[in-house]
Design a protein around this motif. Structure first.
Motif, short mmCIF file in Angstrom:
data_model
loop_
_atom_site.label_atom_id
_atom_site.label_comp_id
_atom_site.label_asym_id
_atom_site.label_seq_id
_atom_site.Cartn_x
_atom_site.Cartn_y
_atom_site.Cartn_z
N GLU A 124 0.83 -1.20 0.00
CA GLU A 124 0.00 0.00 0.00
C GLU A 124 0.87 1.26 0.00
OE1 GLU A 124 -3.34 0.08 -0.14
OE2 GLU A 124 -3.41 -2.12 -0.23
N GLN A 125 0.26 2.35 -0.40
CA GLN A 125 0.94 3.65 -0.35
C GLN A 125 1.31 3.97 1.09
OE1 GLN A 125 -1.23 6.66 -2.39
NE2 GLN A 125 -0.09 8.37 -1.51
N SER A 127 3.66 2.76 3.14
CA SER A 127 3.73 1.55 3.97
C SER A 127 4.99 1.47 4.83
CB SER A 127 3.67 0.30 3.08
OG SER A 127 2.40 0.12 2.53
N VAL A 153 5.50 3.79 -1.95
CA VAL A 153 5.37 2.94 -0.77
C VAL A 153 6.09 3.50 0.46
CG1 VAL A 153 5.08 0.90 -2.22
CG2 VAL A 153 7.35 1.43 -1.29
#
Length: 245
Positions: A124-125, A127, A153
Motif C-alpha cells: 500500500e501507499q 507503507s 510505498v
C-alpha cells in the motif's frame, strides 16, 4: 543462489575464512572484527581489499552501515523497513532487530520474504518508514517506474537510501537498450546484468518523482587512516531520499 547453499556457506565455509584472515590491518564495522586483509573484488577491474572475509560486505555496505549507525536512528526507533534485494551482510542482523518490522523484497532472491517486481510492488501507499534499495536500479529497464514505486510505498517523512554505481565524471546517464550481449554490457556498463551507467543526473531523476535528495559523500567524514582501515571508497555517494509531507 539456492538457499541451502547460502546456509551451508554461512554455517561452514564463512567461519573458516573469517578465522583464516584475522589480523589487525583492516576492520569490518559490521561485525566489529579485524583482519590482516580484505579480499579483492570486481567484474572488470578487481579492487584490492574490497570484500570482507567475515560478512562478505563491500565498501559501499560498510559505509552504509557506518552512516546508519552514526547518523540515523535506524537501530533505535520503531520503524517499518523495506529492504529490496537484501544483501547477505545485513540480512540476519536486520531480521533480528527488535525495533524494526523487517520486510525483504526481490524478484529472485532466496532472502526475499515477498517476491515481485520493483516496478509494481504489492504494498500500500505510505507503507514503510525506511527503504534500502542499493545497486538495484541499474538492473531495471524502466528505472523511472521503479523510482515512482519507491516513492509511493515510502511513508510521509520517511527515508529511502538508493545507491547505484555512478560515474561522477559524467553529467549524464548512459544507457542503450539495444545492447543485450553480456560481454558488451560488461564493457559499456561495467557488469553483464547492468542496463546503464548512471551519471550525476541520477539525483535529478530521483527528484523528478518527488524525492527530496541529499547526495552525501559520507567517507569524507573519516580520516584517511579510517578510510583505509574500514576499506571504504573516498568518493562513494549515499543518496539519502526523503518523502516530505
Amino acid at each position: 543462489i539456492p538457499r541451502p547453499f547460502l546456509i551451508w556457506w554461512s554455517n561452514t565455509l564463512k567461519p573458516l575464512i573469517d578465522i583464516f584472515y584475522r589480523g589487525n590491518k583492516f576492520k569490518d564495522p559490521i561485525n566489529n572484527k579485524s583482519y590482516r586483509k580484505f579480499l579483492p573484488y570486481g567484474y572488470v577491474n578487481q579492487r584490492e581489499n574490497a570484500l570482507s572475509p567475515g560478512t562478505l560486505s563491500l565498501e559501499r555496505h560498510r559505509l552504509l552501515w557506518l552512516y546508519l549507525k552514526k547518523e540515523t536512528d535506524f537501530f533505535k526507533k520503531k520503524i517499518k523497513v523495506l529492504h529490496i534485494a537484501p544483501e547477505q551482510c545485513f540480512y540476519e542482523i536486520f531480521k533480528s532487530l527488535d525495533n524494526i518490522t523487517y520486510t525483504t523484497f526481490d524478484l529472485n532472491s532466496p532472502l526475499a520474504m515477498v517476491k515481485g517486481d520493483i516496478c509494481n510492488m504489492p504494498f500500500e501507499q505510505n507503507s514503510f518508514d525506511f527503504i534500502l534499495c542499493n545497486h538495484v536500479l541499474e538492473h531495471i529497464i524502466d528505472d523511472t517506474k521503479a523510482m515512482k514505486e519507491l516513492f509511493r510505498v515510502l511513508n510521509l517523512n520517511g527515508t529511502a537510501i538508493v545507491q547505484v554505481p555512478i560515474n561522477q565524471n559524467s553529467k549524464k546517464t548512459f544507457e542503450d537498450n539495444s545492447i543485450t550481449d553480456k560481454k558488451e554490457r560488461i564493457v559499456k556498463f561495467g557488469q553483464y546484468d547492468h542496463v546503464r551507467i548512471y551519471g550525476l543526473d541520477f539525483f535529478n531523476d530521483l527528484k523528478s518523482v518527488g524525492f527530496n535528495v541529499n547526495p552525501i559523500k559520507y567517507s569524507k567524514t573519516f580520516s584517511d587512516d579510517e578510510i583505509n582501515k574500514f576499506g571504504l571508497i573516498k568518493e562513494e555517494i549515499i543518496p539519502v531520499c526523503k518523502k516530505l509531507s
